[in-house]
Structure formats: structure tokens, C-alpha cells
Design a protein around this motif. Structure first.
Motif, PDB file in Angstrom:
ATOM      1  N   GLY A  33       0.811  -1.208   0.000  1.00 21.29           N
ATOM      2  CA  GLY A  33       0.000   0.000   0.000  1.00 21.29           C
ATOM      3  C   GLY A  33       0.850   1.266   0.000  1.00 21.29           C
ATOM      4  O   GLY A  33       0.562   2.224  -0.724  1.00 21.29           O
ATOM      5  N   ALA A  34       1.924   1.282   0.798  1.00 21.37           N
ATOM      6  CA  ALA A  34       2.821   2.440   0.838  1.00 21.37           C
ATOM      7  C   ALA A  34       3.530   2.614  -0.500  1.00 21.37           C
ATOM      8  O   ALA A  34       3.661   3.735  -1.008  1.00 21.37           O
ATOM      9  CB  ALA A  34       3.834   2.274   1.969  1.00 21.37           C
ATOM     10  N   PHE A  35       3.990   1.517  -1.079  1.00 20.24           N
ATOM     11  CA  PHE A  35       4.653   1.580  -2.383  1.00 20.24           C
ATOM     12  C   PHE A  35       3.688   2.129  -3.440  1.00 20.24           C
ATOM     13  O   PHE A  35       4.066   2.972  -4.250  1.00 20.24           O
ATOM     14  CB  PHE A  35       5.154   0.194  -2.786  1.00 20.24           C
ATOM     15  N   SER A  36       2.461   1.663  -3.418  1.00 21.74           N
ATOM     16  CA  SER A  36       1.463   2.132  -4.376  1.00 21.74           C
ATOM     17  C   SER A  36       1.208   3.629  -4.213  1.00 21.74           C
ATOM     18  O   SER A  36       1.086   4.360  -5.199  1.00 21.74           O
ATOM     19  CB  SER A  36       0.169   1.356  -4.193  1.00 21.74           C
ATOM     20  N   ALA A  37       1.135   4.094  -2.972  1.00 21.80           N
ATOM     21  CA  ALA A  37       0.910   5.526  -2.732  1.00 21.80           C
ATOM     22  C   ALA A  37       2.075   6.348  -3.255  1.00 21.80           C
ATOM     23  O   ALA A  37       1.877   7.400  -3.877  1.00 21.80           O
ATOM     24  CB  ALA A  37       0.710   5.772  -1.239  1.00 21.80           C
ATOM     25  N   ILE A  38       3.300   5.899  -3.040  1.00 21.62           N
ATOM     26  CA  ILE A  38       4.482   6.632  -3.507  1.00 21.62           C
ATOM     27  C   ILE A  38       4.538   6.660  -5.028  1.00 21.62           C
ATOM     28  O   ILE A  38       4.841   7.685  -5.636  1.00 21.62           O
ATOM     29  CB  ILE A  38       5.759   6.012  -2.904  1.00 21.62           C
ATOM     30  N   VAL A  39       4.239   5.536  -5.660  1.00 25.11           N
ATOM     31  CA  VAL A  39       4.280   5.463  -7.122  1.00 25.11           C
ATOM     32  C   VAL A  39       3.253   6.412  -7.742  1.00 25.11           C
ATOM     33  O   VAL A  39       3.502   7.010  -8.788  1.00 25.11           O
ATOM     34  CB  VAL A  39       4.044   4.010  -7.592  1.00 25.11           C
ATOM     35  N   HIS A  40       2.100   6.572  -7.097  1.00 28.73           N
ATOM     36  CA  HIS A  40       1.033   7.376  -7.676  1.00 28.73           C
ATOM     37  C   HIS A  40       1.075   8.845  -7.254  1.00 28.73           C
ATOM     38  O   HIS A  40       0.220   9.626  -7.673  1.00 28.73           O
ATOM     39  CB  HIS A  40      -0.329   6.775  -7.323  1.00 28.73           C
ATOM     40  N   LEU A  41       2.054   9.251  -6.461  1.00 32.00           N
ATOM     41  CA  LEU A  41       2.162  10.652  -6.055  1.00 32.00           C
ATOM     42  C   LEU A  41       2.321  11.609  -7.228  1.00 32.00           C
ATOM     43  O   LEU A  41       1.714  12.684  -7.235  1.00 32.00           O
ATOM     44  CB  LEU A  41       3.328  10.834  -5.081  1.00 32.00           C
ATOM     45  N   PRO A  42       3.147  11.301  -8.236  1.00 27.27           N
ATOM     46  CA  PRO A  42       3.337  12.279  -9.308  1.00 27.27           C
ATOM     47  C   PRO A  42       2.156  12.414 -10.275  1.00 27.27           C
ATOM     48  O   PRO A  42       2.201  13.246 -11.172  1.00 27.27           O
ATOM     49  CB  PRO A  42       4.575  11.790 -10.053  1.00 27.27           C
ATOM     50  N   ILE A  43       1.126  11.636 -10.115  1.00 31.11           N
ATOM     51  CA  ILE A  43      -0.014  11.708 -11.032  1.00 31.11           C
ATOM     52  C   ILE A  43      -0.878  12.900 -10.648  1.00 31.11           C
ATOM     53  O   ILE A  43      -1.297  13.044  -9.510  1.00 31.11           O
ATOM     54  CB  ILE A  43      -0.848  10.407 -10.984  1.00 31.11           C
ATOM     55  N   HIS A  44      -1.107  13.782 -11.620  1.00 31.21           N
ATOM     56  CA  HIS A  44      -1.938  14.965 -11.393  1.00 31.21           C
ATOM     57  C   HIS A  44      -3.216  14.812 -12.210  1.00 31.21           C
ATOM     58  O   HIS A  44      -3.177  14.736 -13.430  1.00 31.21           O
ATOM     59  CB  HIS A  44      -1.210  16.238 -11.820  1.00 31.21           C
ATOM     60  N   GLY A  45      -4.337  14.786 -11.527  1.00 39.68           N
ATOM     61  CA  GLY A  45      -5.612  14.659 -12.227  1.00 39.68           C
ATOM     62  C   GLY A  45      -6.023  15.993 -12.838  1.00 39.68           C
ATOM     63  O   GLY A  45      -5.959  17.028 -12.193  1.00 39.68           O
ATOM     64  N   ARG A  46      -6.391  15.960 -14.093  1.00 43.34           N
ATOM     65  CA  ARG A  46      -6.845  17.162 -14.792  1.00 43.34           C
ATOM     66  C   ARG A  46      -8.101  16.824 -15.568  1.00 43.34           C
ATOM     67  O   ARG A  46      -8.274  15.709 -16.031  1.00 43.34           O
ATOM     68  CB  ARG A  46      -5.782  17.642 -15.781  1.00 43.34           C
ATOM     69  N   ALA A  47      -8.937  17.833 -15.725  1.00 46.24           N
ATOM     70  CA  ALA A  47     -10.133  17.644 -16.538  1.00 46.24           C
ATOM     71  C   ALA A  47      -9.721  17.536 -18.000  1.00 46.24           C
ATOM     72  O   ALA A  47      -8.814  18.241 -18.460  1.00 46.24           O
ATOM     73  CB  ALA A  47     -11.087  18.808 -16.350  1.00 46.24           C
ATOM     74  N   LEU A  48     -10.359  16.673 -18.715  1.00 43.80           N
ATOM     75  CA  LEU A  48     -10.056  16.516 -20.127  1.00 43.80           C
ATOM     76  C   LEU A  48     -10.734  17.639 -20.915  1.00 43.80           C
ATOM     77  O   LEU A  48     -11.906  17.941 -20.702  1.00 43.80           O
ATOM     78  CB  LEU A  48     -10.554  15.159 -20.633  1.00 43.80           C
ATOM     79  N   THR A  49      -9.982  18.252 -21.786  1.00 42.60           N
ATOM     80  CA  THR A  49     -10.562  19.302 -22.634  1.00 42.60           C
ATOM     81  C   THR A  49     -10.676  18.765 -24.044  1.00 42.60           C
ATOM     82  O   THR A  49      -9.746  18.141 -24.560  1.00 42.60           O
ATOM     83  CB  THR A  49      -9.676  20.557 -22.631  1.00 42.60           C
ATOM     84  N   PRO A  50     -11.801  18.999 -24.684  1.00 44.47           N
ATOM     85  CA  PRO A  50     -11.964  18.474 -26.056  1.00 44.47           C
ATOM     86  C   PRO A  50     -11.062  19.231 -27.035  1.00 44.47           C
ATOM     87  O   PRO A  50     -10.877  20.443 -26.918  1.00 44.47           O
ATOM     88  CB  PRO A  50     -13.435  18.718 -26.351  1.00 44.47           C
ATOM     89  N   HIS A  51     -10.481  18.503 -27.947  1.00 49.10           N
ATOM     90  CA  HIS A  51      -9.631  19.090 -28.976  1.00 49.10           C
ATOM     91  C   HIS A  51     -10.494  19.410 -30.214  1.00 49.10           C
ATOM     92  O   HIS A  51     -11.331  18.615 -30.601  1.00 49.10           O
ATOM     93  CB  HIS A  51      -8.506  18.134 -29.380  1.00 49.10           C
ATOM     94  N   PRO A  52     -10.242  20.570 -30.818  1.00 46.01           N
ATOM     95  CA  PRO A  52     -11.007  20.871 -32.038  1.00 46.01           C
ATOM     96  C   PRO A  52     -10.616  19.910 -33.159  1.00 46.01           C
ATOM     97  O   PRO A  52      -9.472  19.485 -33.241  1.00 46.01           O
ATOM     98  CB  PRO A  52     -10.596  22.311 -32.368  1.00 46.01           C
ATOM     99  N   VAL A  53     -11.551  19.595 -33.978  1.00 47.52           N
ATOM    100  CA  VAL A  53     -11.310  18.625 -35.033  1.00 47.52           C
ATOM    101  C   VAL A  53     -10.746  19.275 -36.278  1.00 47.52           C
ATOM    102  O   VAL A  53     -11.007  20.321 -36.702  1.00 47.52           O
ATOM    103  CB  VAL A  53     -12.588  17.881 -35.452  1.00 47.52           C
TER     104      VAL A  53
END
Length: 53
Positions: A33-53
Motif C-alpha cells: 500500500g505504501a509503495f502504491s501511494a508513492i508510485v502514484h504521487l506524481p499523477i496529477h488529475g486534470r479535466a479533459l478538454t476536447p480538442h477541435p477537429v
């Protein structure tokens, strides 16, 4: 190839039988569990923005 859903209980049972205690299995879970938390620390959640076609 066998799945983890089979091997995990087998490994837990084997460790519990060998050590005659569930404590090592519990500490392995804490470590995973600690290893998993450390591995996932650099992940930053962002809202997805649609790209124009």
C-alpha cells in the motif's frame, strides 16, 4: 496463465502456514500500500478538454 486471484490466496495461506502468524502478511500489505501511494504521487488529475477537429 493462472490469474492473481488464484495465486494471492495461495501465497497468503503459504506464508501464514510457514510463519504460523498472519503478521508478516499484514506487513506485506502495508508495504504494498505504501509503495502504491508513492508510485502514484506524481499523477496529477486534470479535466479533459476536447480538442477541435
Amino acid at each position: 496463465m493462472p490469474k492473481a486471484s488464484f495465486f494471492t490466496p495461495v501465497l497468503i495461506a503459504g506464508c501464514t502456514i510457514l510463519t504460523r502468524s498472519f503478521t508478516p502478511v499484514w506487513w506485506i500489505g502495508v508495504g504494498v500500500g505504501a509503495f502504491s501511494a508513492i508510485v502514484h504521487l506524481p499523477i496529477h488529475g486534470r479535466a479533459l478538454t476536447p480538442h477541435p477537429v
